[in-house]
Design a protein around this motif. Structure first.
Motif, mmCIF file in Angstrom:
data_model
loop_
_atom_site.group_PDB
_atom_site.id
_atom_site.type_symbol
_atom_site.label_atom_id
_atom_site.label_comp_id
_atom_site.label_asym_id
_atom_site.label_seq_id
_atom_site.Cartn_x
_atom_site.Cartn_y
_atom_site.Cartn_z
ATOM 1 N N MET A 1 31.605 64.606 13.735
ATOM 2 C CA MET A 1 31.893 65.233 14.989
ATOM 3 C C MET A 1 32.807 64.686 16.066
ATOM 4 O O MET A 1 33.127 64.966 17.032
ATOM 5 N N GLY A 2 33.239 63.405 15.415
ATOM 6 C CA GLY A 2 34.183 62.778 16.053
ATOM 7 C C GLY A 2 33.790 61.769 17.087
ATOM 8 O O GLY A 2 34.435 60.948 17.916
ATOM 9 N N ASN A 3 32.336 61.429 16.997
ATOM 10 C CA ASN A 3 31.670 60.733 18.049
ATOM 11 C C ASN A 3 31.713 59.090 17.204
ATOM 12 O O ASN A 3 31.538 59.107 16.205
ATOM 13 N N SER A 4 32.023 58.039 18.259
ATOM 14 C CA SER A 4 31.983 56.709 17.778
ATOM 15 C C SER A 4 30.570 56.317 17.430
ATOM 16 O O SER A 4 29.577 56.560 18.023
ATOM 17 N N THR A 5 30.152 55.833 16.177
ATOM 18 C CA THR A 5 28.880 55.270 15.772
ATOM 19 C C THR A 5 28.709 53.812 15.961
ATOM 20 O O THR A 5 27.720 53.317 15.477
ATOM 21 N N GLY A 6 29.564 52.934 16.757
ATOM 22 C CA GLY A 6 29.382 51.564 17.098
ATOM 23 C C GLY A 6 28.334 51.447 17.916
ATOM 24 O O GLY A 6 27.689 52.298 18.671
ATOM 25 N N GLU A 7 27.637 50.375 17.878
ATOM 26 C CA GLU A 7 26.476 50.057 19.132
ATOM 27 C C GLU A 7 27.380 49.083 20.002
ATOM 28 O O GLU A 7 27.951 48.381 19.828
ATOM 29 N N PHE A 8 26.512 49.062 21.486
ATOM 30 C CA PHE A 8 27.024 48.069 22.313
ATOM 31 C C PHE A 8 26.456 46.780 22.128
ATOM 32 O O PHE A 8 25.368 46.553 21.738
ATOM 33 N N ALA A 9 27.126 45.889 22.372
ATOM 34 C CA ALA A 9 26.848 44.515 22.190
ATOM 35 C C ALA A 9 27.571 43.664 23.426
ATOM 36 O O ALA A 9 28.470 44.113 23.984
ATOM 37 N N HIS A 10 27.120 42.352 23.374
ATOM 38 C CA HIS A 10 27.548 41.691 24.915
ATOM 39 C C HIS A 10 28.832 41.131 24.567
ATOM 40 O O HIS A 10 29.200 40.796 23.520
ATOM 41 N N HIS A 11 29.556 41.515 25.958
ATOM 42 C CA HIS A 11 30.965 41.117 25.767
ATOM 43 C C HIS A 11 31.351 40.065 26.879
ATOM 44 O O HIS A 11 31.937 38.977 26.545
ATOM 45 N N LEU A 12 30.794 39.961 28.156
ATOM 46 C CA LEU A 12 30.929 39.270 29.021
ATOM 47 C C LEU A 12 29.920 39.086 30.037
ATOM 48 O O LEU A 12 29.531 40.202 30.393
ATOM 49 N N THR A 13 29.492 37.985 30.621
ATOM 50 C CA THR A 13 28.611 37.866 31.794
ATOM 51 C C THR A 13 29.451 37.426 33.003
ATOM 52 O O THR A 13 29.881 36.224 32.640
ATOM 53 N N ILE A 14 29.151 37.873 34.231
ATOM 54 C CA ILE A 14 30.031 37.540 35.265
ATOM 55 C C ILE A 14 29.262 37.941 36.722
ATOM 56 O O ILE A 14 28.516 38.648 36.680
ATOM 57 N N ARG A 15 29.719 37.405 37.613
ATOM 58 C CA ARG A 15 29.118 37.648 38.960
ATOM 59 C C ARG A 15 29.755 38.419 39.603
ATOM 60 O O ARG A 15 31.061 38.690 39.556
ATOM 61 N N ALA A 16 29.135 39.316 40.330
ATOM 62 C CA ALA A 16 29.811 40.781 40.932
ATOM 63 C C ALA A 16 29.614 40.817 42.330
ATOM 64 O O ALA A 16 28.316 40.498 42.561
ATOM 65 N N ASP A 17 30.089 41.656 42.844
ATOM 66 C CA ASP A 17 29.830 42.555 44.363
ATOM 67 C C ASP A 17 29.548 43.797 43.946
ATOM 68 O O ASP A 17 30.422 44.603 43.697
ATOM 69 N N ILE A 18 28.493 44.349 44.064
ATOM 70 C CA ILE A 18 27.968 45.524 43.730
ATOM 71 C C ILE A 18 27.874 46.438 45.064
ATOM 72 O O ILE A 18 27.136 45.913 45.801
ATOM 73 N N ARG A 19 28.545 47.577 45.554
ATOM 74 C CA ARG A 19 28.538 48.219 46.532
ATOM 75 C C ARG A 19 28.211 49.715 45.971
ATOM 76 O O ARG A 19 28.849 50.642 45.664
ATOM 77 N N GLU A 20 26.720 50.141 46.467
ATOM 78 C CA GLU A 20 26.279 51.372 45.904
ATOM 79 C C GLU A 20 26.548 52.410 46.734
ATOM 80 O O GLU A 20 26.276 51.908 47.727
ATOM 81 N N THR A 21 26.641 53.477 46.621
ATOM 82 C CA THR A 21 26.806 54.683 47.439
ATOM 83 C C THR A 21 25.376 55.449 47.131
ATOM 84 O O THR A 21 24.737 55.206 46.245
ATOM 85 N N PRO A 22 24.934 56.336 48.169
ATOM 86 C CA PRO A 22 23.729 57.030 48.097
ATOM 87 C C PRO A 22 23.789 57.932 46.949
ATOM 88 O O PRO A 22 24.835 58.431 46.430
ATOM 89 N N GLY A 23 22.893 57.972 46.345
ATOM 90 C CA GLY A 23 22.575 58.855 45.159
ATOM 91 C C GLY A 23 22.916 60.412 45.458
ATOM 92 O O GLY A 23 22.577 60.955 46.667
ATOM 93 N N ARG A 24 22.995 61.175 44.314
ATOM 94 C CA ARG A 24 22.929 62.624 44.697
ATOM 95 C C ARG A 24 21.938 63.399 43.565
ATOM 96 O O ARG A 24 22.015 62.622 42.371
ATOM 97 N N GLU A 25 21.438 64.359 43.772
ATOM 98 C CA GLU A 25 20.702 65.277 42.969
ATOM 99 C C GLU A 25 21.291 66.406 42.652
ATOM 100 O O GLU A 25 21.896 67.133 43.661
ATOM 101 N N ARG A 26 21.361 67.071 41.633
ATOM 102 C CA ARG A 26 21.895 68.345 41.148
ATOM 103 C C ARG A 26 20.990 68.904 40.265
ATOM 104 O O ARG A 26 20.513 68.056 39.408
ATOM 105 N N ILE A 27 20.937 70.439 39.954
ATOM 106 C CA ILE A 27 20.095 70.836 38.923
ATOM 107 C C ILE A 27 21.148 71.255 37.785
ATOM 108 O O ILE A 27 21.926 72.128 38.186
ATOM 109 N N ALA A 28 20.752 70.816 36.624
ATOM 110 C CA ALA A 28 21.458 71.314 35.464
ATOM 111 C C ALA A 28 20.392 71.563 34.574
ATOM 112 O O ALA A 28 19.625 71.094 33.897
#
Length: 126
Positions: free
Chosen positions: A37-64
């Motif tokens: 189907m053209g989908n990648s079959t690889g798995e995610f693995a650790h690449h890099l760990t680093i300190r970060a500044d996370i700025r979250e925005t308010p969540g939103r909900e929708r009906i799907a």
């Protein structure tokens, strides 16, 4: 930007190939095998760990499809280096116990060029 703003530890993950592929096998641009189907079959693995500044925005909900979906977005800032500059939207990250999909980035912050910013989203399919 002071070091105190980088309070969160984030782990960037990169898709890796789960096995050897023959040169004739179909692969994506990162060398991971793809299915019929053209989908990648690889798995995610650790690449890099680093300190970060996370700025979250308010969540939103929708009906799907009759179900309520709840998503949250955030801008995640990290110090610029060769490793963080190589992060792409094909990667993902773990932060605050959740998987975040990278929607855009890295973008160099104009006020402080030593900082890279990523737009990320959680609560949605990858």
């Amino acid at each position: 930007m002071s070091a105190g703003r980088f309070r969160d530890r984030v782990e960037f993950q990169r898709k890796t190939s789960s096995g050897q592929t023959a040169p004739s096998d179909a692969t994506d641009e990162y060398g991971n095998p793809i299915d019929d189907m053209g989908n990648s079959t690889g798995e995610f693995a650790h690449h890099l760990t680093i300190r970060a500044d996370i700025r979250e925005t308010p969540g939103r909900e929708r009906i799907a499809n009759g179900a309520v979906e709840s998503t949250r977005t955030a801008t995640i800032r990290v110090r610029a280096c060769a490793a963080t500059a190589a992060i792409t939207p094909a990667d993902r990250l773990l932060a605050r116990g959740e998987i975040w999909n990278i929607r855009s980035g890295p973008i160099r912050v104009k006020q402080t060029p030593r900082i890279l910013e990523f737009l990320c989203e959680t609560g949605v399919a990858t």
